[in-house]
Design a protein around this motif. Structure first.
Motif, PDB file in Angstrom:
ATOM      1  N   ASP A 135     -38.311 -30.647 -67.376  1.00 15.69           N
ATOM      2  CA  ASP A 135     -39.632 -30.294 -67.884  1.00 15.69           C
ATOM      3  C   ASP A 135     -40.433 -31.569 -68.181  1.00 15.69           C
ATOM      4  O   ASP A 135     -40.145 -32.278 -69.145  1.00 15.69           O
ATOM      5  N   HIS A 162     -35.104 -24.569 -63.264  1.00 14.50           N
ATOM      6  CA  HIS A 162     -36.510 -24.501 -63.669  1.00 14.50           C
ATOM      7  C   HIS A 162     -37.060 -25.925 -63.662  1.00 14.50           C
ATOM      8  O   HIS A 162     -36.639 -26.759 -64.461  1.00 14.50           O
ATOM      9  N   ILE A 164     -40.608 -28.128 -63.693  1.00 16.18           N
ATOM     10  CA  ILE A 164     -42.043 -27.974 -63.933  1.00 16.18           C
ATOM     11  C   ILE A 164     -42.663 -29.274 -64.439  1.00 16.18           C
ATOM     12  O   ILE A 164     -42.055 -30.006 -65.229  1.00 16.18           O
ATOM     13  N   THR A 172     -40.044 -33.750 -55.711  1.00 17.12           N
ATOM     14  CA  THR A 172     -39.353 -33.050 -56.794  1.00 17.12           C
ATOM     15  C   THR A 172     -37.885 -32.850 -56.435  1.00 17.12           C
ATOM     16  O   THR A 172     -36.992 -33.232 -57.194  1.00 17.12           O
ATOM     17  N   GLY A 195     -42.390 -24.844 -60.885  1.00 17.37           N
ATOM     18  CA  GLY A 195     -43.642 -24.605 -61.580  1.00 17.37           C
ATOM     19  C   GLY A 195     -44.683 -25.658 -61.271  1.00 17.37           C
ATOM     20  O   GLY A 195     -44.509 -26.515 -60.400  1.00 17.37           O
ATOM     21  N   TYR A 196     -45.736 -25.590 -62.010  1.00 23.50           N
ATOM     22  CA  TYR A 196     -46.941 -26.391 -61.781  1.00 23.50           C
ATOM     23  C   TYR A 196     -46.636 -27.859 -61.494  1.00 23.50           C
ATOM     24  O   TYR A 196     -45.955 -28.532 -62.260  1.00 23.50           O
ATOM     25  N   ARG A 197     -47.137 -28.311 -60.353  1.00 27.91           N
ATOM     26  CA  ARG A 197     -47.169 -29.742 -60.054  1.00 27.91           C
ATOM     27  C   ARG A 197     -48.625 -30.100 -59.798  1.00 27.91           C
ATOM     28  O   ARG A 197     -49.225 -29.621 -58.828  1.00 27.91           O
ATOM     29  N   THR A 207     -43.123 -31.138 -53.137  1.00 26.35           N
ATOM     30  CA  THR A 207     -42.207 -30.449 -54.051  1.00 26.35           C
ATOM     31  C   THR A 207     -40.787 -30.426 -53.492  1.00 26.35           C
ATOM     32  O   THR A 207     -39.824 -30.583 -54.242  1.00 26.35           O
ATOM     33  N   GLU A 230     -44.959 -21.952 -57.799  1.00 25.84           N
ATOM     34  CA  GLU A 230     -46.183 -21.560 -58.485  1.00 25.84           C
ATOM     35  C   GLU A 230     -47.072 -22.778 -58.724  1.00 25.84           C
ATOM     36  O   GLU A 230     -46.710 -23.680 -59.468  1.00 25.84           O
ATOM     37  N   THR A 232     -47.813 -25.380 -57.067  1.00 20.15           N
ATOM     38  CA  THR A 232     -47.236 -26.692 -56.723  1.00 20.15           C
ATOM     39  C   THR A 232     -48.259 -27.412 -55.850  1.00 20.15           C
ATOM     40  O   THR A 232     -48.237 -27.306 -54.628  1.00 20.15           O
ATOM     41  N   LYS A 451     -41.619 -19.673 -68.980  1.00 28.33           N
ATOM     42  CA  LYS A 451     -42.468 -20.086 -67.861  1.00 28.33           C
ATOM     43  C   LYS A 451     -43.921 -20.009 -68.334  1.00 28.33           C
ATOM     44  O   LYS A 451     -44.646 -19.069 -68.025  1.00 28.33           O
ATOM     45  N   GLN A 454     -49.159 -24.572 -67.848  1.00 25.74           N
ATOM     46  CA  GLN A 454     -49.140 -26.002 -68.136  1.00 25.74           C
ATOM     47  C   GLN A 454     -50.518 -26.565 -68.469  1.00 25.74           C
ATOM     48  O   GLN A 454     -50.626 -27.654 -69.007  1.00 25.74           O
TER      49      GLN A 454
END
Length: 752
Positions: A135, A162, A164, A172, A195-197, A207, A230, A232, A451, A454
Motif C-alpha cells: 500500500d 492487494h 495499490i 508494479t 488498485g489505483y496507479r 502495472t 481498477e 491503473t 479497497k 485513493q
C-alpha cells in the motif's frame, strides 16, 4: 513378495513420519529471532511473525520444502504484521509460501519489495506469495525505479493480493526472463486486486510486465487470470507482454487508462477479458504487435482512447525490426470480440517512414461492433488487406475498404445477468460468447484490507467557519481533515508563515471578494505529498511579499514529490504580484505531477512573472508536470510573463498528456516583459491536446505551439487577436506543414 511390499511401505511411512517430526513451528517476535532460525528451515517448517509493526526488516525465506510440506511464513493475524521503513521480502529455494503481510509506510531498500530470488543464482521455484498487501510503499525519489513484485525462477504463484498506489517509477509486477532458469516459467498471477496507479507522466508506469524486449523471443508460459485492474493509469501500457506463449484471461479492467499491449513476443492468447471504460478519458483495450497472437471472446465497453491507447489497435511494424522495436503483425486471429461504444478501432496504427510493415496473413472475424452514437470507429493508416475480415457485424456503415467483411445491421442490445450487453436476437452470431464470467472486485485481493478510494475529492468533508485572524486560519488548516472546507470570514489575513498543504483542502471566502490574504514569505501556499488545494472567492495580494526576485503565490515543494496533486482557483482576484520582477502565480517543483490545474473566473492584475510555470522537466525524457490544465473565463491584465508555460520534451510515446484548454479568457498586455524569454502569451511544447478557443488577446504576445512526438491535436479557433500576432505553430519532428486546426480567428491591427 507381499512381505517385501510391506517393508517398502513401512519405510516410506517412516520417512514421511520423520519429515513431519523434524518440521517445527516457530513463533518469531524479533528480527534477531528470525535471523537465528532462517538458515536452518526444512520442509514442513512454519514460521509465524508476531503481530505488530516491523521496521527495516529484510526477510529472506529460503530452504527446500516439498509439495506436501512447504516451508511457510505467515502473519500471526492476517493484516496485523506491518512491514514498514526499508523492508522487503526475498524467497529462494523450493516450495516456499508467504501470506498475510502488509507493506506500508516505507519503501524497499533493494530493487523489489517482493522478489522470488535471493540473488541472480539462487531463485525460487514452486513457491507462492498469497494474501499480501503493498500500500503506497514508494521510494521518496519518484524517478528511482523498483518493482513491487518481481517473479524469477519457475512455477511460482502470486495471488489474492492487494497492490495499490504505486507512484514511483517501475513496474508494479514484473515477470523476469533474464536467464534460462526463469524462461518457460509457467508462473501464475491470479485473483489480485490492482488498485489505483496515478498517471506517472512518463514511461515506466506499467502495472504488469511479462518479459523485456531483450528476451522477448523467449516463451514465458505465464498465466494471468482473474485479476481486477481498477484505475491503473500509470501509462499507455497497463499490461505489457514482452514474451511468448502467455495467457491473459478472465481479467477485468475498470476505468483504466491505457491498454493490454502485446508489445513483444509471439503466440499469446488474450481471451474473455472485460474492459469497462465508462467514458473516462484514454480508457483503452487491446493493442496487437508481433506474430501468432490470438484475441478472442473479449468484451470492451465505453472506451474513449485513441492512437496507441485505442479501444482496439493493430500496429504497423518495422521491416526487419530490431528486437526492441515493432515487429510486423502476422497471423493474428481476432475473433468473437464485442465492442460497445468503443470510440476507436485502429488498424495499421503508427504507420510512418520507419513503421511501414502493414499487418499480414491475419483474420478478423465474427466480431460485434456497436456504437450507439452512430459513429463508426475504424481508422486505417496503411494497407490493411493483410487483415481478412469475415462475418463481422456493426450497426454503422464502416470504411469502404472494410465494408466487404463487416455487415451493417441494426442490433438491439439488452443487459444480461452478468451485466454485459448482448444482442436481443439469437440470430446475431457475432461477438463474445454469452455467459462470460465477470469477475467481482470483492473476489480479488484480500477480505481483511479495505479497497478505498485513493483520491479524496474536494468539498467532500466538513465545512469549518474561520474567524478573521491568522491564528484561526492556521489552526483550521492544521486540524482539518482531507476533503474539508474552510470558510473565511470577511477581513484581512496577513500570513507570516509559509502554509504547507498536505491534505485536500478547500479555502474559500464566506462572502466572495470579502476575505483578503496577504503574506510575508516568498510564497503563500506550498503543496506537499498528500496535498491538493482549491481556492475560491478570495482576494490575494502580493503587497507584503519580500522585495525579492522569484516570489509566487502557490508552489509545490521544490523537489521530491511522489504523490500527484490537484490545484484549483475560482472567482478570485490576484493583485500586486509586482513587488519585484519574476513574481509568478504558480510554480511547479521538479518532479511534481498535477493530475489537474484549473483556473476559472479569476482576475489577475499586475504580475511581473508567469501565471502558470509548468516547465521544469527540460531534460527531454518524456516527463512533464501536469496532465490537465484548464484556464476558463479569466481576465489577465498587465502580465509580463505568459499565462502558461507547459513543457513536455523527448521522444517517448507512452503517455497521454499534457492536455491544455484555454477558453473564454481576456488577455490584455500579456507576455511582453523583457524577461519572458519565449516572448509568448501562451507557450506549449510537446503538448498532446491543445484547445484554445473564444479568447480575446489585446496588445499581447503571440501564442507559440511546438509539436513534437505522437499525433498532437491542436485547435485554435474563434479567438480575437487585437494588436496581437496570429498564432505560431511549428512541427519540430515531422517535415511539412503543421497539423493544427486554426480557423475562425479574427486578427485585428496585427502587431509588428
Amino acid at each position: 513378495m507381499r512381505l517385501i511390499n510391506i517393508i517398502k511401505l513401512s519405510l516410506v511411512l517412516i520417512g514421511c513420519s520423520s519429515t513431519q517430526l523434524a518440521a517445527k513451528d516457530y513463533f518469531i517476535d524479533s528480527k534477531q529471532a528470525f535471523k537465528e532460525i532462517s538458515g536452518d528451515l526444512v520442509a514442513g517448517d512454519k514460521v509465524t511473525l508476531k503481530d505488530g509493526t516491523w521496521s527495516d526488516f529484510e526477510i529472506l525465506l529460503q530452504g527446500q520444502g516439498t509439495k506436501n510440506a512447504p516451508i511457510s511464513l505467515s502473519a500471526q493475524t492476517k493484516g496485523k504484521v506491518i512491514l514498514s521503513g526499508q523492508s522487503n521480502l526475498r524467497l529462494a529455494g523450493t516450495y516456499l509460501k508467504v501470506s498475510g503481510l502488509v507493506f506500508k509506510n516505507g519503501y524497499t531498500p533493494s530493487s523489489a519489495v517482493i522478489e522470488f530470488r535471493k540473488n541472480k543464482n539462487e531463485l525460487a521455484t514452486h513457491s507462492r506469495v498469497t494474501q499480501v498487501v503493498i500500500d503506497n510503499y514508494n521510494n521518496p525519489d519518484k524517478r528511482e525505479s523498483d518493482y513491487w513484485v518481481a517473479l524469477y525462477g519457475k512455477h511460482n504463484r502470486f495471488d489474492h493480493s492487494h497492490l495499490i498506489g504505486k507512484r514511483n517509477k517501475g513496474v508494479t509486477v514484473a515477470v523476469r526472463l533474464n536467464s534460462e532458469q526463469s524462461q518457460q516459467n509457467y508462473h501464475q498471477i491470479d485473483h489480485n486486486f490492482f488498485g489505483y496507479r496515478p498517471t506517472f507522466g512518463s514511461n515506466g508506469g506499467e502495472t504488469l510486465r511479462i518479459g523485456t524486449s531483450h528476451y522477448s523471443l523467449s516463451d514465458s508460459f505465464t498465466v494471468v487470470e482473474n485479476n481486477y485492474f481498477e484505475r491503473t493509469n500509470g501509462e499507455v501500457e497497463i499490461i505489457s507482454v514482452k514474451s511468448g506463449k502467455n495467457q491473459i484471461r478472465n481479467n477485468v479492467f475498470f476505468e483504466s487508462r491505457g491498454t493490454l499491449t502485446l508489445r513483444h513476443g509471439n503466440g499469446n492468447v488474450i481471451e474473455e477479458n472485460i474492459f469497462f471504460g465508462n467514458g473516462v478519458d484514454h480508457t483503452g483495450g487491446i493493442r496487437i504487435i508481433n506474430k501468432d497472437q490470438i484475441v478472442r471472446n473479449n468484451y470492451l465497453e465505453g472506451l474513449t482512447g485513441y492512437r496507441f491507447g485505442s479501444g482496439f489497435t493493430v500496429m504497423n511494424g518495422v521491416p526487419n525490426s530490431p528486437i526492441n522495436r515493432y515487429h510486423q503483425v502476422e497471423n493474428a486471429t481476432i475473433e468473437n470480440n464485442t465492442f460497445v461504444n468503443v470510440s476507436h478501432v485502429q488498424l495499421a496504427a503508427g504507420s510512418d517512414a520507419e513503421r511501414s510493415a502493414a499487418p499480414i496473413n491475419s483474420v478478423m472475424k465474427n466480431n460485434l461492433i456497436i456504437n450507439q452514437n452512430g459513429e463508426q470507429p475504424f481508422t486505417t493508416f496503411d494497407d490493411v488487406s493483410g487483415i481478412a475480415l469475415t462475418n463481422n457485424v456493426a450497426n454503422t456503415t464502416v470504411l469502404k475498404e472494410l465494408a466487404y467483411g463487416v455487415k451493417k445491421q441494426n442490433v438491439t442490445l439488452s443487459k444480461a445477468s452478468n451485466g454485459l450487453l448482448y444482442p436481443k436476437s439469437s440470430k446475431v452470431k457475432a461477438g463474445a460468447k454469452r455467459g462470460l464470467k465477470v469477475l467481482k472486485k470483492d473476489d480479488t485481493g484480500v477480505s481483511w484490507y479495505p479497497k478505498i478510494a485513493q483520491v479524496v475529492e474536494f468539498d467532500s468533508g466538513k465545512t469549518h467557519q474561520v474567524k478573521a485572524n491568522v491564528s484561526d486560519l492556521l489552526n483550521a488548516i492544521n486540524n482539518a481533515q482531507s476533503g474539508d472546507v474552510l470558510a473565511l470570514a470577511d477581513g484581512q489575513y496577513d500570513v507570516s508563515k509559509l502554509i504547507k498543504i498536505s491534505k485536500a483542502l478547500t479555502i474559500k471566502a464566506k462572502n466572495p471578494g470579502k476575505a483578503k490574504l496577504t503574506y510575508q514569505r516568498s510564497t503563500l501556499f506550498e503543496i506537499h505529498d498528500g496535498g491538493s488545494l482549491k481556492l475560491d472567492g478570495l482576494v490575494i495580494s502580493g503587497e507584503s511579499a519580500p522585495d525579492a526576485i522569484g516570489n509566487s503565490v502557490v508552489r509545490t515543494q521544490k523537489w521530491g514529490m511522489v504523490d500527484n496533486y490537484r490545484f484549483e482557483i475560482h472567482n478570485s482576484q490576484l493583485i500586486k504580484l509586482d513587488i519585484n520582477h519574476s513574481f509568478h502565480f504558480f510554480v511547479t517543483g521538479k518532479g511534481a505531477m498535477a493530475d489537474e490545474i484549473t483556473l476559472t473566473n479569476n482576475t489577475f492584475d499586475n504580475v511581473t512573472g508567469d501565471i502558470l510555470r509548468l516547465n521544469t522537466e527540460i531534460e527531454d525524457l518524456g516527463i512533464y508536470n501536469a496532465e490537465y490544465v484548464t484556464i476558463k473565463g479569466n481576465k489577465f491584465n498587465d502580465v509580463a510573463g505568459a499565462v502558461v508555460k507547459l513543457y513536455r520534451g523527448g521522444s517517448d510515446e507512452s503517455t497521454f498528456g499534457p492536455h491544455l484548454l484555454i477558453s473564454n479568457n481576456t488577455l490584455t498586455n500579456v507576455g511582453l516583459g523583457k524577461r519572458n524569454k519565449k516572448q509568448a502569451s501562451v507557450y506549449a511544447h510537446g503538448v498532446q491536446v491543445s484547445n484554445i478557443t473564444n479568447n480575446e488577446f489585446k496588445k499581447s504576445a503571440v501564442i507559440k505551439i511546438e509539436h513534437t512526438v505522437g499525433e498532437p491535436k491542436t485547435a485554435i479557433t474563434n479567438n480575437k487577436f487585437d494588436a496581437t500576432k496570429a498564432p505560431s505553430v511549428k512541427e519540430l519532428r515531422v517535415s511539412g506543414p503543421h497539423t493544427a486546426i486554426i480557423k475562425n480567428n479574427n486578427v485585428l491591427n496585427k502587431a509588428g
